[in-house]
Write an enzyme that holds these catalytic residues in place. Structure first.
Site, mmCIF file in Angstrom:
data_model
loop_
_atom_site.group_PDB
_atom_site.id
_atom_site.type_symbol
_atom_site.label_atom_id
_atom_site.label_comp_id
_atom_site.label_asym_id
_atom_site.label_seq_id
_atom_site.Cartn_x
_atom_site.Cartn_y
_atom_site.Cartn_z
ATOM 1 N N GLU A 1 0.938 -1.703 -0.077
ATOM 2 C CA GLU A 1 -0.016 0.369 -0.108
ATOM 3 C C GLU A 1 0.927 1.224 0.378
ATOM 4 O OE1 GLU A 1 -0.315 -2.094 2.415
ATOM 5 O OE2 GLU A 1 -2.301 -2.481 3.045
ATOM 6 N N ASP B 1 -1.915 -5.528 3.356
ATOM 7 C CA ASP B 1 -1.520 -5.996 4.725
ATOM 8 C C ASP B 1 -2.805 -6.469 5.055
ATOM 9 O OD1 ASP B 1 -0.960 -3.769 5.843
ATOM 10 O OD2 ASP B 1 -1.965 -2.102 5.975
ATOM 11 N N ASP C 1 -5.110 -7.713 7.129
ATOM 12 C CA ASP C 1 -6.909 -7.545 7.741
ATOM 13 C C ASP C 1 -7.932 -7.717 6.592
ATOM 14 O OD1 ASP C 1 -6.292 -5.135 6.634
ATOM 15 O OD2 ASP C 1 -6.685 -4.007 8.799
ATOM 16 N N GLU D 1 -9.142 -5.459 4.884
ATOM 17 C CA GLU D 1 -9.329 -3.733 4.261
ATOM 18 C C GLU D 1 -8.163 -4.226 3.364
ATOM 19 O OE1 GLU D 1 -8.989 0.789 4.007
ATOM 20 O OE2 GLU D 1 -9.297 -0.704 6.524
ATOM 21 N N TYR E 1 1.677 -5.971 12.885
ATOM 22 C CA TYR E 1 0.437 -4.905 12.242
ATOM 23 C C TYR E 1 0.075 -4.429 13.829
ATOM 24 C CZ TYR E 1 -3.354 -3.936 9.596
ATOM 25 O OH TYR E 1 -3.811 -3.655 8.361
ATOM 26 N N ARG F 1 -3.249 -3.012 13.778
ATOM 27 C CA ARG F 1 -5.215 -3.122 13.558
ATOM 28 C C ARG F 1 -5.584 -4.231 13.995
ATOM 29 N NH1 ARG F 1 -3.340 0.191 9.200
ATOM 30 N NH2 ARG F 1 -3.983 2.631 9.508
ATOM 31 N N HIS G 1 -5.040 -13.408 13.790
ATOM 32 C CA HIS G 1 -3.788 -11.626 14.059
ATOM 33 C C HIS G 1 -3.281 -12.266 15.423
ATOM 34 C CE1 HIS G 1 -5.986 -9.947 11.082
ATOM 35 N NE2 HIS G 1 -5.781 -10.217 10.774
#
Length: 908
Positions: free
Chosen positions: A7, A94, A96, A98, A329, A331, A375
């Site tokens: 990203e 990432d 997750d 999203e 990470y 989040r 995670h």
């Protein structure tokens, strides 16, 4: 060549350092496509469709319209060129939902003709990247569908309810699935506070000494009945809830008991209870607990925490050309630590603190709803890398946050603290009242995890007291003296307002929102002025109250905490493949299972919805209601049914400062101001003393459609009744021309603006002490103020820079002290004493600042590559592409223009 797409440029640079010439790492700059953000972005072929403004077609399984944004088009074009030269595409966004969706969008837009695989990792380190490359997989469409369902759900919610707010409250407002619930929580907390009735109660405190040791004891019971405390009173009435079980001590009796207890000696040690207490460490950080801890300990907003954590995750230059992510990470709602991290922690704890501080791995299980246990919790990528070792590579905020994460992670794996606690009851009788005072002591016998995270454990030492001993007398036990005995007055306190941290905690506890949304939600409700921060707490604005009243009255289901949490659970089931996403969206929008959908609810109730009115009380003179309404631009109060008796509220007035009396005072003040205080002797125009949204002001002449009268701002605390004609005429003569700057020839003026009295030259303004100064200040004094406007306070002179010779100084800044050599600035941190900073410290701080400035410049300088150069370019070595996308600069004016055609789309 294998093309890896991530990203951000920072992430690309860090990963690129680990790879050989076989790979090229490039950045997509986040989402490359999304639903249309405004009417102008809707493709022409859909514009005439009845559902076009939604960007989603409910008639075709809620098929979304995706567009590549203007800001992403250039980068997408660059990516397509690179894809043509690649043998394989690795999507490394990432881990997750999203991130999974971003990877899917990249695949859909780029349409590569070579194999496409997905790689994920918890941290950006050499080992993690190599492991991810060895275990590529396909895109998980269930995760994509869950994220896509969430995005479409938010669009249906926001784009359906926002127009209701435009028509019934004020234009340009917006509703959001999580945002509106968060505002409701803040509003209802304020309603609890307003309904609260204060109660007064007393207790008695004794100060005792034994040699050099001082300690206190509090009265806990009178005549065998426990003394009433704050929790024993009803918040709605202020009355004692259990009057037969609690003793309500009043002022007169408290004073009598205190005086009597001091003069009645000795006291008797009635009971001594000693016990061992264990204080256990908490789990490592999740997103929400990190935001809460950083808010309390570091005074950082949730959004700021996430920005700093992002930098620590994506990678930091560690000298000698090395670059690595320092944390995993950020989040996440998982409390899991990897086996590698658990082993690292045990080795470090044994080495640094000793074997007594660890009893092996401690594993935690999250209680958060919908947590993704695959995670990891937030932790350092290498626990052996302690904060002091990396301090010179980080700015003050990065270091503070890294230290917090490092300490919390290590503490979570340490043994509990052991405390010895003692409670001593002291008895004395006063006027037939049997009084019991209690003294509490605590000694940390073994600090355990408190050595790393906590206050280290503070001892509250008591003397060696035993049951049956007498204190305060002259006998053999009189080792303790009673110095003072005083009555203490207390008032019950209304429920505490939410802070940013406690609101996040509440949202998480109720299963509303997810880790990636908390910071955005908290930021959004403030930026859209539904909520205002006051002394660190969140207070609802009048607009936020009006919006909540409307949604709660007409659409209660859609701002209900349980309903919102159930939607989150549905989205989790979609991610697990247990529920169909289109069926879920259809139930929400169209209805089903006996429940109406949002579309039908709005159609059914639209004509019935009234404009929100907030009742403030009644006018004693007429008996009519005093109400508050939201106007097109400002908020006002009025006597209901009489628009002539109306007053605009000052923009900075909040609900906790407005009651019936204040509202009537503003209305009365407005009534009086309709009469002029006099006429200007030269023009004959009326002069008015008025109050507006930005405070009191003077007005010369009448308001006309095509011409505004002259106005002079007054101080916010100005009493309009004190303004006489002489003073008014003096102020209306402003601005005063003081003279011309001899160097530039520019006119220097003195005047009053919205922010108070000032002097000005060529649009450069400098404040002056008071209004009287405007009429006495000389040209030289005015110019001196203007020249020194931005002069910084020097906290310490460090001497000349060893290379440039420029002075090295520590200056006072808005965000704390910082080092400067005239060209570069570097924060030293709020907690660091400037007097302790040496020249070498300053040079190290400036070196970090120079590295960051260089990195930032690379990200923002646009690279111009001709078509000819692109064709000649050969992929012969590892590259890290970090091209610029122009930051979206949206002025208030342009934002209003966009929101006039389509509502703001709350993704939270």
């Amino acid at each position: 060549m294998k093309l890896i797409i991530v990203e951000s440029p920072a992430k690309a640079r860090t990963i690129g350092k680990f790879l050989n010439d076989e790979y090229e790492v490039v950045a997509s700059y986040g989402h490359i496509r999304d639903l249309p953000g405004s009417a102008s972005e809707i493709p022409q072929k859909f514009k005439k469709e009845p559902w076009a403004r939604l960007g989603v077609n409910p008639e075709d399984g809620y098929a979304p319209i995706y567009i590549v944004s203007k800001d992403s088009k250039k980068q997408v074009a660059e990516l397509k060129k690179l894809v043509k030269n690649a043998d394989e595409i690795l999507l490394a966004t990432d881990e997750d939902r999203e991130g999974e969706a971003i990877s899917w969008h990249l695949q859909e837009v780029l349409q590569p003709k070579v194999p496409v695989r997905r790689i994920t990792f918890h941290e950006i380190t050499q080992t993690a990247i190599e492991k991810a490359l060895a275990e590529p997989r396909d895109i998980k469409m269930r995760m994509v569908r869950a994220q896509e369902g969430r995005r479409i759900l938010d669009r249906l919610y926001g784009y359906s309810l926002s127009p209701v707010l435009w028509k019934k409250v004020r234009t340009k407002l917006s509703a959001g699935r999580v945002q509106s619930v968060a505002v409701r929580l803040v509003v209802e907390k304020e309603e609890e506070r307003q309904a609260f009735h204060t109660a007064e109660y007393f207790d008695v405190e004794a100060l005792l000494t034994s040699g050099d040791l001082h300690f206190t004891s509090r009265l806990t019971s009178v005549g065998g009945m426990k003394l009433a405390g704050g929790k024993d009173f009803d918040p709605d009435s202020g009355l004692l809830k259990n009057g037969d079980k609690r003793f309500h001590l009043h002022e007169e009796l408290a004073a009598r008991l205190a005086s009597g207890a001091k003069n009645t000696l000795p006291w008797l040690v009635q009971d001594v209870v000693r016990k061992e207490s264990t204080q256990r460490p908490g789990p490592p950080f999740t997103t929400s607990t990190l935001q809460q801890a950083a808010s309390g300990r570091l005074k950082m907003s949730p959004q700021r925490v996430m920005r700093v954590a992002q930098r620590l995750y994506e990678g930091v230059s560690l000298g000698d050309g090395t670059r690595e992510g320092l944390i995993t990470y950020m989040r996440t709602d998982s409390l899991t630590l990897s086996e590698k991290a658990l082993a690292e922690a045990e080795v470090l704890i044994r080495k640094q603190y000793g074997p007594d501080f660890t009893d092996g791995p401690r594993r935690y299980k999250t209680k958060a709803k919908g947590a993704q246990e695959a995670h990891e919790a937030i932790r350092p990528t290498d626990l052996a890398r302690n904060p002091d070792e990396v301090a010179r590579y980080l700015d003050s905020e990065e270091l503070a946050l890294y230290r917090l994460i490092w300490s919390k992670t290590l503490a979570s794996q340490m043994t509990p603290a052991k405390l010895d606690k003692t409670a001593v009851d002291l008895a004395v009788e006063v006027d037939t009242h049997a009084l019991i005072f209690r003294a509490n002591g605590s000694i940390v016998r073994f600090p355990g995890f408190l050595s790393v995270y906590g206050d280290g454990g503070k001892d509250a030492v008591l003397p060696d007291l035993n049951e049956g001993m007498k204190i305060g007398g002259t006998g053999p036990d009189g080792l303790v003296d009673i110095q003072e005995v005083d009555p203490l007055r207390h008032e019950t306190q209304p429920p505490a307002r939410f802070t940013e941290a406690s609101l996040i905690k509440k949202l998480e506890e109720d299963g509303i929102g997810r880790p990636s949304t908390y910071a955005t939600v908290i930021s959004t409700i403030q930026s859209r002025e539904y909520v205002v921060k006051k002394s660190g707490a969140l207070v609802p604005s009048f607009t936020g109250i009006a919006v909540t009243h409307l949604l709660r009255e007409y659409f209660p289901r859609y701002v209900d905490l349980k309903f919102t949490a159930l939607m989150e659970e549905d989205l989790d089931r979609i991610a697990a493949g247990q529920e169909d996403w289109t069926g879920f969206l259809d139930r929400f929008y169209r209805g089903g299972d006996g429940e109406p959908g949002l579309e039908g609810e709005i159609a059914r109730q639209m004509d019935e919805i009234g404009f929100p009115r907030i009742k403030m009380g009644e006018d004693p003179a007429t008996g009519e209601a005093v109400i508050l309404r939201i106007g097109r631009n400002y908020v006002y109060v009025e006597i209901e049914g009489n628009s002539e008796r109306r007053a605009t509220l000052p923009v900075d007035l909040l609900i906790d400062e407005l009651d019936q009396d204040k509202a009537l005072e503003l209305i009365l003040q407005r009534d009086r101001s309709r009469e002029p205080i006099g006429q200007h002797p030269e023009t004959g125009q009326n002069i008015y003393a008025l109050t507006g949204p930005f405070g009191p002001y003077l007005q010369l002449g009448e308001q006309e459609e095509d011409k505004k009268p002259k106005r002079i701002s007054l101080g916010k605390k100005t009493d309009l009744g004190s303004i006489d004609m002489e003073y008014a005429l003096r102020l209306l003569s402003l601005p005063r021309e003081i003279g011309s700057d001899p160097e530039t020839g520019k006119i220097v003026r003195a005047g009053i603006g919205r922010f108070g009295p000032y002097v000005e030259r060529d649009r450069v303004f400098a404040s002056v002490q008071n209004v009287d100064t405007l009429f006495s200040i000389s040209l030289e004094e005015a110019l001196e103020r203007i020249r020194n406007k931005n002069k910084k306070t020097v906290l310490k002179e460090l001497g000349p820079h060893p290379k440039s010779g420029e002075p090295l100084q520590i200056l006072k800044g808005r965000y704390g002290p910082y080092v400067s050599d005239g060209k570069l600035n570097g924060n030293i941190g709020r907690d660091r004493d400037p007097e302790d900073v040496t020249v070498q410290d300053a040079l190290a701080i400036l070196e970090v600042a120079a590295t960051k400035k260089k990195t930032t410049r690379k990200k923002t300088v646009k690279k111009k590559t001709t078509k000819k150069k692109v064709q000649k370019k050969k992929v012969t070595k590892k590259k890290v592409t970090a091209k610029k996308t122009t930051a979206k600069k949206t002025t208030k004016k342009s934002a209003r223009k966009v929101s006039g055609t389509a509502p703001e789309d709350p993704q939270a």
